[in-house]
Design a protein around this motif. Structure first.
Motif, short mmCIF file in Angstrom:
data_model
loop_
_atom_site.label_atom_id
_atom_site.label_comp_id
_atom_site.label_asym_id
_atom_site.label_seq_id
_atom_site.Cartn_x
_atom_site.Cartn_y
_atom_site.Cartn_z
N GLU A 164 -34.91 21.83 1.58
CA GLU A 164 -35.32 21.11 0.56
C GLU A 164 -34.16 19.71 0.40
O GLU A 164 -34.21 19.17 1.39
N ARG A 165 -33.76 19.38 -0.74
CA ARG A 165 -32.72 18.30 -0.79
C ARG A 165 -31.53 18.69 -0.36
O ARG A 165 -30.65 19.57 -1.01
N THR A 166 -31.13 18.01 0.75
CA THR A 166 -29.94 18.58 1.72
C THR A 166 -28.85 17.83 1.37
O THR A 166 -28.66 17.01 0.46
N THR A 167 -27.49 18.41 1.76
CA THR A 167 -26.37 17.62 1.57
C THR A 167 -26.56 16.41 2.77
O THR A 167 -27.57 16.34 3.27
N VAL A 168 -25.70 15.83 2.71
CA VAL A 168 -25.13 14.49 3.50
C VAL A 168 -24.52 14.96 4.78
O VAL A 168 -23.38 15.46 4.71
N PHE A 169 -25.26 14.72 6.07
CA PHE A 169 -24.69 14.79 7.21
C PHE A 169 -24.24 13.64 7.91
O PHE A 169 -24.92 12.47 7.83
N ALA A 170 -23.41 13.56 8.64
CA ALA A 170 -22.72 12.60 9.48
C ALA A 170 -23.49 12.35 10.65
O ALA A 170 -23.84 13.41 11.28
N CYS A 171 -23.62 11.50 11.23
CA CYS A 171 -24.76 11.43 12.59
C CYS A 171 -23.56 11.68 13.79
O CYS A 171 -22.46 11.06 13.98
N GLY A 202 -28.40 -1.89 -2.05
CA GLY A 202 -27.68 -1.34 -3.00
C GLY A 202 -27.20 0.07 -2.34
O GLY A 202 -26.51 1.01 -2.92
N ARG A 203 -27.66 0.50 -0.97
CA ARG A 203 -27.32 1.76 -0.65
C ARG A 203 -27.96 3.06 -1.27
O ARG A 203 -27.25 4.01 -1.18
N THR A 204 -29.08 2.82 -1.92
CA THR A 204 -29.44 4.23 -2.86
C THR A 204 -30.08 5.26 -2.07
O THR A 204 -31.45 5.29 -2.37
N PHE A 205 -29.48 5.49 -1.04
CA PHE A 205 -30.51 6.38 0.08
C PHE A 205 -30.97 7.55 -0.56
O PHE A 205 -31.84 8.15 -0.32
N THR A 206 -29.92 8.27 -1.48
CA THR A 206 -30.26 9.69 -2.08
C THR A 206 -31.43 9.60 -3.10
O THR A 206 -32.33 10.30 -3.02
N ALA A 207 -31.51 8.35 -3.73
CA ALA A 207 -32.59 8.03 -4.54
C ALA A 207 -33.96 7.84 -3.62
O ALA A 207 -34.98 8.45 -4.51
N TYR A 208 -34.01 7.33 -2.63
CA TYR A 208 -35.16 7.02 -2.01
C TYR A 208 -35.56 8.70 -1.37
O TYR A 208 -36.91 8.83 -1.41
N ASP A 262 -34.84 11.45 -2.92
CA ASP A 262 -35.56 12.15 -4.05
C ASP A 262 -36.85 11.60 -4.30
O ASP A 262 -37.75 12.52 -4.61
N ALA A 263 -37.10 10.38 -4.45
CA ALA A 263 -38.26 9.78 -4.67
C ALA A 263 -39.60 10.26 -3.79
O ALA A 263 -40.60 10.32 -4.09
N MET A 264 -39.27 10.58 -2.46
CA MET A 264 -40.12 10.97 -1.67
C MET A 264 -40.27 12.46 -1.28
O MET A 264 -41.28 12.99 -0.51
N ALA A 265 -39.54 13.30 -2.03
CA ALA A 265 -39.46 14.46 -1.63
C ALA A 265 -40.75 15.24 -2.30
O ALA A 265 -40.93 16.05 -1.43
N GLU A 266 -41.36 15.04 -3.13
CA GLU A 266 -42.74 15.62 -3.54
C GLU A 266 -43.72 15.29 -2.54
O GLU A 266 -44.34 16.16 -2.19
N GLY A 318 -37.92 -1.23 -5.93
CA GLY A 318 -38.51 -0.31 -4.92
C GLY A 318 -39.21 1.04 -5.50
O GLY A 318 -40.23 1.22 -4.81
N GLN A 319 -38.54 1.56 -6.39
CA GLN A 319 -39.22 2.73 -7.08
C GLN A 319 -40.81 2.42 -7.50
O GLN A 319 -41.49 3.40 -7.37
#
Length: 304
Positions: free
Chosen positions: A36-43, A76-82, A84-88, A279-280
């Motif tokens: 589901e909504r994961t933690t943040v991973f380093a590449c 703005g680097r709102t990567f978690t917001a995108y 979350d917006a695409m999760a559904e 963007g949202q």
């Protein structure tokens, strides 16, 4: 379509489990942080860059292999917001959503825009994304030979330039409101045109492959401010022709559309009414576009 790999999350856990089920703690951690909504991973390939995911909870339990959708952030680097917006969308369309983070000032100079132009110093951002895609595929037991790519604003810069360089890796591309565009102009150098991409990137323009990728372009009809997108002589990315595609984002995206269509690349163009640079608010047509492409892609795979 994506080829399933032998190992899945569940199989990996079973293979690693000693007698008595001592893997319970690890299994719980994976369910908490890797689904589901994961933690943040380093590449792994370059830990200066990271990403988060949405992973449908059924991934790794058998059934149809998921597809991959990449959602690229803007300045703005709102990567978690995108994410979350695409999760559904990911949940109901059986797609993993990958949201990269390309931080400001990776080279210590405060540059906000390096990733938008695909190369910054010795960094090739297209290669970083491909490394992330490979890593996610390994983690979840999928081989993502192709994926969908959406980006808005700075992410729109990245998306259409990635499409120019790697059309064979995409099953769809949605280009949202880039401040500047690279036209398919063989008479001008990168980034305004594509004349020298072979010398810069080691890849020639492949229009035949680009014609195989469904393309959407989306922008707000009221996205008319120009303070951030007008290039000035002496600026980091200034070059002759930098402002020739138009004054506003809708004008510049329309120029990109004409450039693509002149090269035989069909474009779905969505001008979102009553919308400025948001963007949202532009995501609804993006989800519609990806869903339609997915239906056709999966139907074709079933018939194959």
């Amino acid at each position: 379509m994506n080829r399933p790999v032998v190992a899945t999350l569940g199989q990996e856990q079973a293979d690693a489990a000693p007698a008595g089920g001592a893997v319970d703690g690890e299994a719980r951690a994976r369910a908490l942080y890797d689904l589901e909504r994961t933690t943040v991973f380093a590449c792994r390939r370059d830990p200066r860059f990271s990403y988060c995911l949405y992973v449908p909870p059924a991934v790794g339990r058998g059934g149809e292999a998921p597809e991959l959708v990449v959602a690229m952030h803007g300045t703005g680097r709102t990567f978690t917001a995108y994410r979350d917006a695409m999760a559904e969308f990911g949940r109901w369309n059986n797609c993993i959503v990958l949201a990269p983070l390309f931080p400001v000032g990776v080279l210590g100079d405060g540059n906000r825009n390096g990733y938008k132009y695909m190369q910054e110093g010795d960094i090739r951002y297209d290669r970083v994304l491909l490394a992330m895609v490979e890593e996610v595929g390994e983690r979840y037991g999928c081989a993502f030979e192709r994926f969908a790519l959406f980006g808005y604003s700075g992410g729109g810069h990245f998306t259409h330039r990635f499409l120019i360089l790697h059309p064979e890796r995409l099953w769809a591309a949605s280009v949202g409101a880039p401040g500047s565009v690279t036209l398919l102009d063989p008479e001008r150098d990168w980034w305004v045109g594509v004349r020298n991409i072979g010398a810069l990137f080691g890849r020639d323009l492949d229009l035949a492959a680009m014609r195989q990728v469904p393309v959407q372009m989306v922008v707000g009809a009221a996205d008319l401010e120009t303070w951030e997108i007008t290039h000035q002589p002496g600026g980091r990315h200034w070059m002759e022709g930098a402002n020739d595609a138009g004054r506003t984002r809708p004008e510049r995206l329309a120029s990109l559309r004409r450039s693509f269509e002149a090269a035989g690349i069909p474009v779905r163009f969505d001008l979102v009414p009553n919308t400025a640079h948001d963007g949202q608010r532009c995501l609804a047509p993006v989800k519609d576009f990806f869903a339609a492409v997915l239906r056709e892609r999966r139907a074709a795979a079933r018939q194959a």
